[in-house]
Design a protein around this motif. Structure first.
Motif, PDB file in Angstrom:
ATOM      1  N   SER A   1     -20.819 -12.292   7.050  1.00  0.00           N
ATOM      2  CA  SER A   1     -20.482 -11.604   5.895  1.00  0.00           C
ATOM      3  C   SER A   1     -20.663  -9.982   5.078  1.00  0.00           C
ATOM      4  CB  SER A   1     -20.303 -12.143   4.105  1.00  0.00           C
ATOM      5  OG  SER A   1     -21.462 -12.472   3.872  1.00  0.00           O
ATOM      6  N   LYS A   2     -19.401  -9.157   4.237  1.00  0.00           N
ATOM      7  CA  LYS A   2     -19.492  -8.338   4.231  1.00  0.00           C
ATOM      8  C   LYS A   2     -19.142  -7.703   2.802  1.00  0.00           C
ATOM      9  CE  LYS A   2     -19.135  -2.618   5.613  1.00  0.00           C
ATOM     10  NZ  LYS A   2     -18.415  -2.041   6.976  1.00  0.00           N
ATOM     11  N   ARG A   3     -19.602  -7.460   2.056  1.00  0.00           N
ATOM     12  CA  ARG A   3     -18.856  -7.007   0.442  1.00  0.00           C
ATOM     13  C   ARG A   3     -18.156  -5.651   0.768  1.00  0.00           C
ATOM     14  NH1 ARG A   3     -19.139  -9.361  -4.378  1.00  0.00           N
ATOM     15  NH2 ARG A   3     -21.568 -10.417  -3.390  1.00  0.00           N
ATOM     16  N   PHE A   4     -16.500  -5.335   0.078  1.00  0.00           N
ATOM     17  CA  PHE A   4     -16.829  -3.901   0.181  1.00  0.00           C
ATOM     18  C   PHE A   4     -15.793  -3.922  -1.046  1.00  0.00           C
ATOM     19  CE2 PHE A   4     -15.570  -5.755   4.346  1.00  0.00           C
ATOM     20  CZ  PHE A   4     -15.643  -4.803   5.221  1.00  0.00           C
ATOM     21  N   ASP A   5     -16.335  -2.254  -1.068  1.00  0.00           N
ATOM     22  CA  ASP A   5     -15.585  -1.762  -2.638  1.00  0.00           C
ATOM     23  C   ASP A   5     -14.297  -1.716  -3.281  1.00  0.00           C
ATOM     24  OD1 ASP A   5     -18.552  -1.183  -3.568  1.00  0.00           O
ATOM     25  OD2 ASP A   5     -18.491   0.664  -2.094  1.00  0.00           O
ATOM     26  N   LYS A   6     -13.606  -1.200  -3.929  1.00  0.00           N
ATOM     27  CA  LYS A   6     -12.557  -1.179  -4.037  1.00  0.00           C
ATOM     28  C   LYS A   6     -11.385  -0.513  -3.158  1.00  0.00           C
ATOM     29  CE  LYS A   6      -8.973  -0.059  -7.815  1.00  0.00           C
ATOM     30  NZ  LYS A   6      -9.097  -0.615  -9.573  1.00  0.00           N
ATOM     31  N   GLY A   7     -10.707  -0.330  -3.042  1.00  0.00           N
ATOM     32  CA  GLY A   7      -9.861   0.765  -2.280  1.00  0.00           C
ATOM     33  C   GLY A   7     -10.415   0.678  -0.586  1.00  0.00           C
ATOM     34  N   GLU A   8     -11.817  -0.029  -0.181  1.00  0.00           N
ATOM     35  CA  GLU A   8     -12.109   0.344   0.790  1.00  0.00           C
ATOM     36  C   GLU A   8     -10.828  -0.754   2.235  1.00  0.00           C
ATOM     37  OE1 GLU A   8     -15.770   0.270   2.152  1.00  0.00           O
ATOM     38  OE2 GLU A   8     -16.384  -0.848   0.065  1.00  0.00           O
TER      39      GLU A   8
ATOM     40  N   GLY B   1     -12.294 -12.055  -3.533  1.00  0.00           N
ATOM     41  CA  GLY B   1     -11.576 -10.998  -4.234  1.00  0.00           C
ATOM     42  C   GLY B   1      -9.786 -11.099  -3.968  1.00  0.00           C
ATOM     43  N   LEU B   2      -9.037 -10.198  -3.539  1.00  0.00           N
ATOM     44  CA  LEU B   2      -7.843 -10.146  -2.397  1.00  0.00           C
ATOM     45  C   LEU B   2      -7.958  -8.926  -1.909  1.00  0.00           C
ATOM     46  CD1 LEU B   2      -5.369 -10.768  -3.428  1.00  0.00           C
ATOM     47  CD2 LEU B   2      -4.950  -9.305  -5.461  1.00  0.00           C
ATOM     48  N   ILE B   3      -6.944  -9.051  -0.728  1.00  0.00           N
ATOM     49  CA  ILE B   3      -6.687  -7.512   0.614  1.00  0.00           C
ATOM     50  C   ILE B   3      -5.054  -8.087   0.462  1.00  0.00           C
ATOM     51  CG2 ILE B   3      -6.094  -7.588   2.565  1.00  0.00           C
ATOM     52  CD1 ILE B   3      -9.536  -7.281   1.731  1.00  0.00           C
TER      53      ILE B   3
ATOM     54  N   GLN C   1       3.951  -0.117   1.363  1.00  0.00           N
ATOM     55  CA  GLN C   1       4.982  -1.343   1.490  1.00  0.00           C
ATOM     56  C   GLN C   1       4.188  -3.014   1.761  1.00  0.00           C
ATOM     57  OE1 GLN C   1       7.806  -2.260   0.849  1.00  0.00           O
ATOM     58  NE2 GLN C   1       7.171  -4.481   0.403  1.00  0.00           N
ATOM     59  N   ILE C   2       3.545  -3.302   1.056  1.00  0.00           N
ATOM     60  CA  ILE C   2       2.789  -4.176   0.423  1.00  0.00           C
ATOM     61  C   ILE C   2       3.557  -5.546   1.374  1.00  0.00           C
ATOM     62  CG2 ILE C   2       1.670  -6.349   0.188  1.00  0.00           C
ATOM     63  CD1 ILE C   2       1.076  -3.987  -2.704  1.00  0.00           C
ATOM     64  N   VAL C   3       3.275  -6.323   2.878  1.00  0.00           N
ATOM     65  CA  VAL C   3       3.835  -7.192   3.649  1.00  0.00           C
ATOM     66  C   VAL C   3       3.161  -8.148   3.287  1.00  0.00           C
ATOM     67  CG1 VAL C   3       3.676  -7.985   5.933  1.00  0.00           C
ATOM     68  CG2 VAL C   3       3.984  -4.939   5.275  1.00  0.00           C
ATOM     69  N   ARG C   4       2.204  -8.249   2.832  1.00  0.00           N
ATOM     70  CA  ARG C   4       1.365  -9.404   2.217  1.00  0.00           C
ATOM     71  C   ARG C   4      -0.145  -8.671   1.477  1.00  0.00           C
ATOM     72  NH1 ARG C   4      -1.284 -14.906   5.847  1.00  0.00           N
ATOM     73  NH2 ARG C   4      -0.497 -15.801   4.384  1.00  0.00           N
ATOM     74  N   LEU C   5      -0.122 -10.495   0.261  1.00  0.00           N
ATOM     75  CA  LEU C   5      -1.223 -10.606  -0.179  1.00  0.00           C
ATOM     76  C   LEU C   5      -2.133 -11.471   0.300  1.00  0.00           C
ATOM     77  CD1 LEU C   5       0.180  -9.544  -3.913  1.00  0.00           C
ATOM     78  CD2 LEU C   5      -1.058  -8.284  -2.364  1.00  0.00           C
ATOM     79  N   LEU C   6      -3.291 -11.748   0.497  1.00  0.00           N
ATOM     80  CA  LEU C   6      -4.795 -12.523   0.686  1.00  0.00           C
ATOM     81  C   LEU C   6      -5.071 -12.475  -0.298  1.00  0.00           C
ATOM     82  CD1 LEU C   6      -5.394 -10.547   4.382  1.00  0.00           C
ATOM     83  CD2 LEU C   6      -3.222 -12.349   3.180  1.00  0.00           C
ATOM     84  N   PHE C   7      -5.438 -14.302  -0.233  1.00  0.00           N
ATOM     85  CA  PHE C   7      -6.518 -14.837  -1.616  1.00  0.00           C
ATOM     86  C   PHE C   7      -7.334 -14.929  -0.876  1.00  0.00           C
ATOM     87  CE2 PHE C   7      -2.308 -13.828  -3.915  1.00  0.00           C
ATOM     88  CZ  PHE C   7      -2.061 -13.323  -4.294  1.00  0.00           C
ATOM     89  N   PRO C   8      -8.322 -15.359  -2.176  1.00  0.00           N
ATOM     90  CA  PRO C   8      -9.585 -16.308  -0.643  1.00  0.00           C
ATOM     91  C   PRO C   8      -8.638 -17.395  -0.040  1.00  0.00           C
ATOM     92  CG  PRO C   8     -10.099 -15.602  -2.899  1.00  0.00           C
ATOM     93  CD  PRO C   8      -8.724 -15.748  -2.595  1.00  0.00           C
ATOM     94  N   GLY C   9      -9.531 -18.227   0.949  1.00  0.00           N
ATOM     95  CA  GLY C   9      -9.151 -18.660   2.306  1.00  0.00           C
ATOM     96  C   GLY C   9      -8.514 -17.845   2.742  1.00  0.00           C
ATOM     97  N   ASP C  10      -7.376 -17.181   3.312  1.00  0.00           N
ATOM     98  CA  ASP C  10      -6.792 -16.727   3.840  1.00  0.00           C
ATOM     99  C   ASP C  10      -7.060 -16.088   4.794  1.00  0.00           C
ATOM    100  OD1 ASP C  10      -3.942 -17.344   2.380  1.00  0.00           O
ATOM    101  OD2 ASP C  10      -3.976 -16.025   1.591  1.00  0.00           O
ATOM    102  N   PHE C  11      -6.457 -16.343   5.597  1.00  0.00           N
ATOM    103  CA  PHE C  11      -7.218 -15.186   7.204  1.00  0.00           C
ATOM    104  C   PHE C  11      -6.132 -13.726   7.967  1.00  0.00           C
ATOM    105  CE2 PHE C  11      -4.995 -18.837   8.323  1.00  0.00           C
ATOM    106  CZ  PHE C  11      -4.570 -18.964  10.116  1.00  0.00           C
TER     107      PHE C  11
ATOM    108  N   ALA D   1      -4.999  -3.217   5.717  1.00  0.00           N
ATOM    109  CA  ALA D   1      -5.746  -4.355   5.302  1.00  0.00           C
ATOM    110  C   ALA D   1      -6.951  -3.319   4.392  1.00  0.00           C
ATOM    111  CB  ALA D   1      -6.795  -5.258   6.383  1.00  0.00           C
ATOM    112  N   LYS D   2      -6.089  -3.842   3.476  1.00  0.00           N
ATOM    113  CA  LYS D   2      -7.094  -2.828   2.252  1.00  0.00           C
ATOM    114  C   LYS D   2      -7.522  -3.497   0.915  1.00  0.00           C
ATOM    115  CE  LYS D   2      -6.360   1.572  -0.326  1.00  0.00           C
ATOM    116  NZ  LYS D   2      -5.607   2.889  -1.366  1.00  0.00           N
ATOM    117  N   THR D   3      -9.101  -3.406   0.141  1.00  0.00           N
ATOM    118  CA  THR D   3      -9.060  -4.134  -1.030  1.00  0.00           C
ATOM    119  C   THR D   3      -8.130  -3.511  -1.806  1.00  0.00           C
ATOM    120  OG1 THR D   3     -10.706  -2.857  -1.264  1.00  0.00           O
ATOM    121  CG2 THR D   3     -11.453  -4.536   0.730  1.00  0.00           C
TER     122      THR D   3
END
Length: 212
Positions: A15-22, A40-42, A54-64, A80-82
């Motif tokens: 696992s790795k932690r990312f900051d906002k906008g990475e 978080g949210l991707i 254009q946002i194609v999809r939003l990914l929530f915890p549990g999404d791959f 793919a951006k945080t």
């Protein structure tokens, strides 16, 4: 999953932690990794020739995500951006992922079911953008946030800006603001500040969205 399955995955997962906008990865890059949102949210995005996101999809915890690249050996077709201030991503390298799937038929089957669900969601998104009015699209987005964020008493903080929300539903920030005001006047929702939303009438909002 049972305890044995969990232990198998934990041995090959980092696992790795990312900051906002990475960026986790950019369109055109290649990686041999399966990513899973832990916290978080991707947002998965594409850029138009005019430079519009254009946002194609939003990914929530549990999404791959990232599956296309590791199975097809091709470049990523989206960015793919945080979104939030702190995001934790779990990741499994291709060789470890395939090795684990080959040794566990039950896990492979459950993974196929998850992929099937994702394909269904993708088909839904096509209709979501092309066949529905802005009001319906916005209602569906609010219900999605409500469900994914485990809203208490129907209350959640909008996880993205109004500009991003507009991009997600294929509209404009001005139109989103007008529709939110309309929902408030109909007493479907209540807003506290710019981002906190409480859904007052979930069943009625589902009727607006076209969800049966």
């Amino acid at each position: 999953m049972n305890e044995t399955d969990l232990q198998q995955l934990q041995r090959v997962t980092k696992s790795k932690r990312f900051d906002k906008g990475e960026f986790i990865f950019r369109e055109g890059e290649r990686s041999e990794t399966l990513f899973v949102v832990n916290e978080g949210l991707i947002k998965l995005t594409k850029m138009s020739s005019e430079g519009k996101e254009q946002i194609v999809r939003l990914l929530f915890p549990g999404d791959f995500f990232g599956l296309f690249s590791i199975l097809k050996n091709e470049n990523h077709y989206v960015n793919a951006k945080t979104v939030g201030a702190s995001t934790v991503i779990c990741y499994i390298e291709k060789k470890d992922f395939l090795n684990t799937m080959e040794k566990n038929a039950g896990m492979s089957y459950r993974f196929l079911l998850a992929v099937n669900d994702r394909l269904y969601e993708a088909d839904e998104s096509v209709g979501f953008l092309s066949l529905m009015e802005v009001e319906q699209r916005l209602a569906r987005a609010l219900i999605l946030f409500h469900d994914k964020m485990n809203a208490k008493n129907g209350t959640f903080t909008l996880p993205i800006t109004k500009k991003d929300l507009a991009g997600y539903i294929g509209s404009t920030p001005e139109s989103v603001s007008r529709k939110l005001l309309s929902f408030m006047s109909q007493k479907l929702i209540k807003m506290n500040g710019r981002r906190q939303i409480q859904i007052l009438e979930l069943d009625l909002l589902k009727q607006v969205s076209g969800i049966s």
